[in-house]
Motif scaffolding. Sequence first.
Motif, PDB file in Angstrom:
ATOM      1  N   SER A   1       0.880  -1.105  -0.029  1.00 30.65           N
ATOM      2  CA  SER A   1       0.034   0.120  -0.071  1.00 30.65           C
ATOM      3  C   SER A   1       0.858   1.102  -0.075  1.00 30.65           C
ATOM      4  O   SER A   1       2.052   1.151   0.435  1.00 30.65           O
ATOM      5  N   PRO A   2       0.264   2.260  -0.418  1.00 28.90           N
ATOM      6  CA  PRO A   2       1.281   3.700  -0.412  1.00 28.90           C
ATOM      7  C   PRO A   2       1.656   4.062   1.070  1.00 28.90           C
ATOM      8  O   PRO A   2       2.881   4.429   1.013  1.00 28.90           O
ATOM      9  N   ARG A   3       0.880   3.618   1.923  1.00 34.19           N
ATOM     10  CA  ARG A   3       1.066   3.936   3.469  1.00 34.19           C
ATOM     11  C   ARG A   3       2.144   3.348   3.943  1.00 34.19           C
ATOM     12  O   ARG A   3       3.054   3.603   4.297  1.00 34.19           O
ATOM     13  N   ASP A   4       2.385   2.102   3.442  1.00 34.15           N
ATOM     14  CA  ASP A   4       3.220   1.040   3.970  1.00 34.15           C
ATOM     15  C   ASP A   4       4.659   1.350   3.121  1.00 34.15           C
ATOM     16  O   ASP A   4       5.805   1.191   3.582  1.00 34.15           O
ATOM     17  N   ALA A   5       4.364   1.624   1.789  1.00 36.59           N
ATOM     18  CA  ALA A   5       5.669   1.964   0.910  1.00 36.59           C
ATOM     19  C   ALA A   5       6.314   3.060   1.427  1.00 36.59           C
ATOM     20  O   ALA A   5       7.649   3.073   1.328  1.00 36.59           O
ATOM     21  N   ALA A   6       5.614   4.121   1.878  1.00 38.31           N
ATOM     22  CA  ALA A   6       6.153   5.485   2.563  1.00 38.31           C
ATOM     23  C   ALA A   6       6.793   5.025   3.938  1.00 38.31           C
ATOM     24  O   ALA A   6       8.017   5.595   4.020  1.00 38.31           O
ATOM     25  N   ALA A   7       6.332   4.159   4.678  1.00 36.14           N
ATOM     26  CA  ALA A   7       6.951   3.497   5.855  1.00 36.14           C
ATOM     27  C   ALA A   7       8.066   2.869   5.523  1.00 36.14           C
ATOM     28  O   ALA A   7       9.128   2.790   6.234  1.00 36.14           O
ATOM     29  N   ALA A   8       8.151   2.015   4.398  1.00 35.86           N
ATOM     30  CA  ALA A   8       9.248   1.185   4.349  1.00 35.86           C
ATOM     31  C   ALA A   8      10.500   2.200   3.741  1.00 35.86           C
ATOM     32  O   ALA A   8      11.660   1.863   3.986  1.00 35.86           O
ATOM     33  N   ARG A   9      10.354   3.184   3.170  1.00 30.06           N
ATOM     34  CA  ARG A   9      11.236   4.425   3.062  1.00 30.06           C
ATOM     35  C   ARG A   9      11.837   4.935   4.193  1.00 30.06           C
ATOM     36  O   ARG A   9      13.136   5.197   4.503  1.00 30.06           O
ATOM     37  N   SER A  10      10.897   5.326   5.106  1.00 33.87           N
ATOM     38  CA  SER A  10      11.309   5.810   6.547  1.00 33.87           C
ATOM     39  C   SER A  10      12.217   4.763   7.175  1.00 33.87           C
ATOM     40  O   SER A  10      13.194   4.948   7.887  1.00 33.87           O
ATOM     41  N   LEU A  11      11.619   3.293   7.146  1.00 36.29           N
ATOM     42  CA  LEU A  11      12.513   2.306   7.968  1.00 36.29           C
ATOM     43  C   LEU A  11      13.919   2.166   7.237  1.00 36.29           C
ATOM     44  O   LEU A  11      14.847   1.767   8.009  1.00 36.29           O
ATOM     45  N   VAL A  12      13.783   2.189   5.804  1.00 39.04           N
ATOM     46  CA  VAL A  12      15.214   1.993   5.436  1.00 39.04           C
ATOM     47  C   VAL A  12      16.377   2.742   5.882  1.00 39.04           C
ATOM     48  O   VAL A  12      17.381   2.757   6.183  1.00 39.04           O
ATOM     49  N   GLU A  13      15.804   4.172   5.720  1.00 40.16           N
ATOM     50  CA  GLU A  13      16.477   5.105   6.518  1.00 40.16           C
ATOM     51  C   GLU A  13      16.821   5.219   7.878  1.00 40.16           C
ATOM     52  O   GLU A  13      18.089   5.271   8.217  1.00 40.16           O
ATOM     53  N   THR A  14      15.956   4.569   8.608  1.00 37.88           N
ATOM     54  CA  THR A  14      15.981   4.527  10.142  1.00 37.88           C
ATOM     55  C   THR A  14      17.219   3.444  10.439  1.00 37.88           C
ATOM     56  O   THR A  14      18.164   3.567  11.156  1.00 37.88           O
ATOM     57  N   LEU A  15      16.995   2.352   9.598  1.00 36.35           N
ATOM     58  CA  LEU A  15      17.923   1.179   9.846  1.00 36.35           C
ATOM     59  C   LEU A  15      19.254   1.284   9.133  1.00 36.35           C
ATOM     60  O   LEU A  15      20.173   0.443   9.020  1.00 36.35           O
ATOM     61  N   GLY A  16      19.407   2.395   8.441  1.00 38.40           N
ATOM     62  CA  GLY A  16      20.868   2.905   7.758  1.00 38.40           C
ATOM     63  C   GLY A  16      21.299   1.864   6.639  1.00 38.40           C
ATOM     64  O   GLY A  16      22.250   1.652   6.197  1.00 38.40           O
ATOM     65  N   ASN A  17      20.276   1.389   5.856  1.00 34.96           N
ATOM     66  CA  ASN A  17      20.323   0.391   4.493  1.00 34.96           C
ATOM     67  C   ASN A  17      21.027  -0.783   4.839  1.00 34.96           C
ATOM     68  O   ASN A  17      21.810  -1.214   3.920  1.00 34.96           O
ATOM     69  N   LEU A  18      20.958  -1.169   6.046  1.00 34.60           N
ATOM     70  CA  LEU A  18      21.783  -2.356   6.484  1.00 34.60           C
ATOM     71  C   LEU A  18      20.928  -3.833   6.290  1.00 34.60           C
ATOM     72  O   LEU A  18      19.729  -3.707   6.854  1.00 34.60           O
ATOM     73  N   PRO A  19      21.424  -4.573   5.157  1.00 37.78           N
ATOM     74  CA  PRO A  19      20.786  -5.645   4.703  1.00 37.78           C
ATOM     75  C   PRO A  19      20.410  -6.559   5.851  1.00 37.78           C
ATOM     76  O   PRO A  19      19.265  -6.998   5.840  1.00 37.78           O
ATOM     77  N   LEU A  20      21.321  -6.758   6.889  1.00 42.14           N
ATOM     78  CA  LEU A  20      20.903  -7.715   7.995  1.00 42.14           C
ATOM     79  C   LEU A  20      19.666  -7.215   8.718  1.00 42.14           C
ATOM     80  O   LEU A  20      18.786  -8.003   9.108  1.00 42.14           O
ATOM     81  N   ALA A  21      19.586  -5.966   9.194  1.00 43.75           N
ATOM     82  CA  ALA A  21      18.560  -5.305  10.074  1.00 43.75           C
ATOM     83  C   ALA A  21      17.553  -5.308   9.205  1.00 43.75           C
ATOM     84  O   ALA A  21      16.215  -5.559   9.726  1.00 43.75           O
ATOM     85  N   LEU A  22      17.553  -4.961   7.977  1.00 43.71           N
ATOM     86  CA  LEU A  22      16.201  -4.833   7.092  1.00 43.71           C
ATOM     87  C   LEU A  22      15.587  -6.429   6.942  1.00 43.71           C
ATOM     88  O   LEU A  22      14.531  -6.469   6.774  1.00 43.71           O
ATOM     89  N   GLY A  23      16.509  -7.200   6.689  1.00 45.65           N
ATOM     90  CA  GLY A  23      16.141  -8.771   6.479  1.00 45.65           C
ATOM     91  C   GLY A  23      15.415  -9.288   7.795  1.00 45.65           C
ATOM     92  O   GLY A  23      14.371 -10.049   7.719  1.00 45.65           O
ATOM     93  N   THR A  24      15.845  -8.719   9.177  1.00 47.96           N
ATOM     94  CA  THR A  24      15.006  -9.185   9.957  1.00 47.96           C
ATOM     95  C   THR A  24      13.884  -8.451  10.271  1.00 47.96           C
ATOM     96  O   THR A  24      12.871  -9.170  10.694  1.00 47.96           O
ATOM     97  N   ALA A  25      13.906  -7.250   9.996  1.00 53.70           N
ATOM     98  CA  ALA A  25      12.557  -6.425   9.975  1.00 53.70           C
ATOM     99  C   ALA A  25      11.461  -7.179   9.037  1.00 53.70           C
ATOM    100  O   ALA A  25      10.193  -7.239   9.384  1.00 53.70           O
ATOM    101  N   ALA A  26      11.921  -7.198   7.724  1.00 55.03           N
ATOM    102  CA  ALA A  26      10.896  -7.839   6.859  1.00 55.03           C
ATOM    103  C   ALA A  26      10.512  -9.379   7.166  1.00 55.03           C
ATOM    104  O   ALA A  26       9.301  -9.465   7.116  1.00 55.03           O
ATOM    105  N   ALA A  27      11.252 -10.234   7.802  1.00 50.22           N
ATOM    106  CA  ALA A  27      11.094 -11.545   8.380  1.00 50.22           C
ATOM    107  C   ALA A  27      10.175 -11.392   9.609  1.00 50.22           C
ATOM    108  O   ALA A  27       8.832 -12.200   9.685  1.00 50.22           O
ATOM    109  N   TYR A  28      10.162 -10.347  10.467  1.00 47.11           N
ATOM    110  CA  TYR A  28       9.036 -10.109  11.344  1.00 47.11           C
ATOM    111  C   TYR A  28       7.834  -9.475  10.842  1.00 47.11           C
ATOM    112  O   TYR A  28       6.832 -10.472  11.224  1.00 47.11           O
ATOM    113  N   MET A  29       7.883  -8.864   9.678  1.00 42.90           N
ATOM    114  CA  MET A  29       6.382  -8.518   9.307  1.00 42.90           C
ATOM    115  C   MET A  29       5.666  -9.650   8.491  1.00 42.90           C
ATOM    116  O   MET A  29       4.693  -9.866   8.810  1.00 42.90           O
TER     117      MET A  29
END
Length: 818
Positions: A18-46
Amino acid sequence: PSESVQLLARIAPRHVSSPRDAAAARSLVETLGNLPLALGTAAAYMRRCDVPCAEYLERYAASEGRRSSSSSSSSSALPARYGESNEHFHSVASSLALSVNEIEKENPTACRVLRLLSFLGPDLVTKAVIRNLLCERRRVDAVAERRRRDVDRRRSVARATAAVALGIGASGALRLVRRNHGGQAGVVAATALTAAALLFVSQDSFLFDGHSNNQPDTTAPSTPNSFSSFEYEQADLVWDILKSFSLISVKDGKGTIHRLMSQAMRYSQSDEEARGNVTICIDAMRSMWTFKPERPDTWKESQSILEHVKSVAAHSLEYHDLSPEYILRAGQLSKEAGVFSAMSLNAFVEAQASLEMSLKLLDIGAAKGKRNAAFQKAKAETLHELGRVLRYQANYSESEQSLREALQISNRWNTNRKGNDPSVRKGIADTLHELGVLEVKKHNLDTAALFLQQSLDMRRSSDQCTSDDTHANCASTLHQLAAIHVARKPPSLEKAKTLLQESLSLCQQIGQRAATLKQLARVSIRQGFLDKADTYLEHALELYLELYGDNKLHINIAAVKFQQGALALQREQLEEAWNHFSECLRIRRHVYAYARTVGSREDENPIHLEVSCVLHELGCVGFSQKRYSRSMEVLRAEHDILEKLEESATAQSERLHQARLTNLTWLRKCAKELGQDDEVNRLVNERTAMKKRSARPTEGQAAVMQSDSVTLQWKAMECRALARTFALQKQSSGKNDIIEREKLTRGLDELLEEITMAPQESMKRAAAQFRETILSCIDKPMKERRISVLKACDELRDVLRAHGLQVSDSINSKKKKK
């Protein structure tokens, strides 16, 4: 950032659509510093919790708020053992925290296992490892429960006893008051008696609440665990949960946990919890570690947990307040890892690191003052193994130092036990044997024979002289005594053959039997029995291949290949000899890869004598095949290795010198066949100059030899005397220490000036090395600096004497006069 968002969308496509989730994804990427390990953990949680990205971001922000308030009320810095925090670590820890909280709600056991796994190696995590951790966790819980019940039972008994005591006290007090008709003395006595009874009652809580449930568990098994259905079921469940949250990645049944993930899990634990988890991991690894040097069937299983064992031992160093029992267990595990790395894998650098870690743990445990005898015995065993590994690396001086320290500890312990401890006597015999092998390597054959004969006599006089282990040890010593007879000039080949046949009749271990067959082949070649030698070598190779299995790049297989090459060369089967020597070179390049110069290519030769020996044989074979250019190329490679070895040699200088002379002779032959007259003349001149340097100089020659660096030599002698005085002080503090330190510092500054002006030669290199060593330890405490300084002084003394100077240690001389 776009790639990071795509990563989230690929793992959890429904949750960022969704547009709201896509915007949240961009914020999350910036928050987690584009680190694949942290992003992978976050995506697996979702995906695992079916949470859209916008909601995940809200949960993440709330979790961060709680973490911030928690860190502000305590220390926000990472513990020193984890180093300084960084953005990557923070991102991983933050995304991990949400997943761990969810796992805790769903299955607390999985969370406990994840904390335990953080102290193991990152790779080769298996369900078997998890089952053992669960089994140890359950056993520890059971022990704690038994202790709690025991404390409750004793507390009940104590309370009943206290109640009786109070009743008796009160009754006695009443009688005293009546007897004294209520007088003051009676009242005082009654009050004192009642107070004593009340004090006894009050001690109940103190005595039993203070009984620790965290005492070391001396019942922990060192044998394989037996599992209940609980361990099997929970291991499967934990495995699936960790996979679903992407906390473990699995391939072919083996899991991997990212190092940053493990670090974050360790950081999340309190010191008390981490300490308890380390002890559980120690016992779990002890139950899984089945390595027995004499049983090759245990090697493969042990290799699968080697990195876990090394990791647990390393983490044990971080907790100096572990009980002595667990420090001893960790030290013994680290020693076993070192023995395995050297024996099975030929990983000598890794083996040395494990053994040195074991020594650190044992020193920490011994400092606690409990079970000191066990720590000293374990230290002697570890020093013995370290001496062996250092010998494998041709580090003979440090090998001897380690072995002699082991022998000193064992002898002291043997004296205290009045020679009644068979295991200590066996340790002494083993170390004497190893010292003998070391002297064989150094070509001190008489000294070697003395050590080996002492070892053999001790083993034969043992109360267990008929046991299989003693027979195997005697066989090993007989083998080495035979090697001495082969190395003597002239060799006693018949005597060597007799000893080897006796050894063969005693040994039952595969590796030992193969080594004896290889040595018999060497004797047979020297005697001209080539067919018999061929048979011996074939049998030895078969045994080694059976022993090492898939690990065909082993030092012992290389030794057989070398002998097969020598046999083929003697039979003039040149192509076969070339193939055998080439295979030997390939293996030795792999085994001694640690001896390559920094920054060198993988196809370059390590700087090791064993490598130069096989290069020389290849050069001789190439010459016999009339492949003169190829032969010269190989011999030049040998020349370079020998030159570098001689520059840094502290032992075997005569052997290296002779090897260089022989190498130059063969290089001259090749150059002559190729018609390179200028090269022939250059090689002749180089060989002549070497022979002159090795000859005993006359007075005139000595003057010429010293004339280029005479000032440097005398300044080096002066600095050496200052360094010895500084090292041999009785105290490392006070005015005298400051004065001697200043003298030495000034002397080293003056030595640097002479080094700068001196020509390039061995004296300049030795002086520079001496100065560098002294400066590196001048500010260390006395106990730490003494050995290093005195060793540097001894090495410089040898170089000075080689240059014709008479060096006397004046401090020792004064002591003798007194």
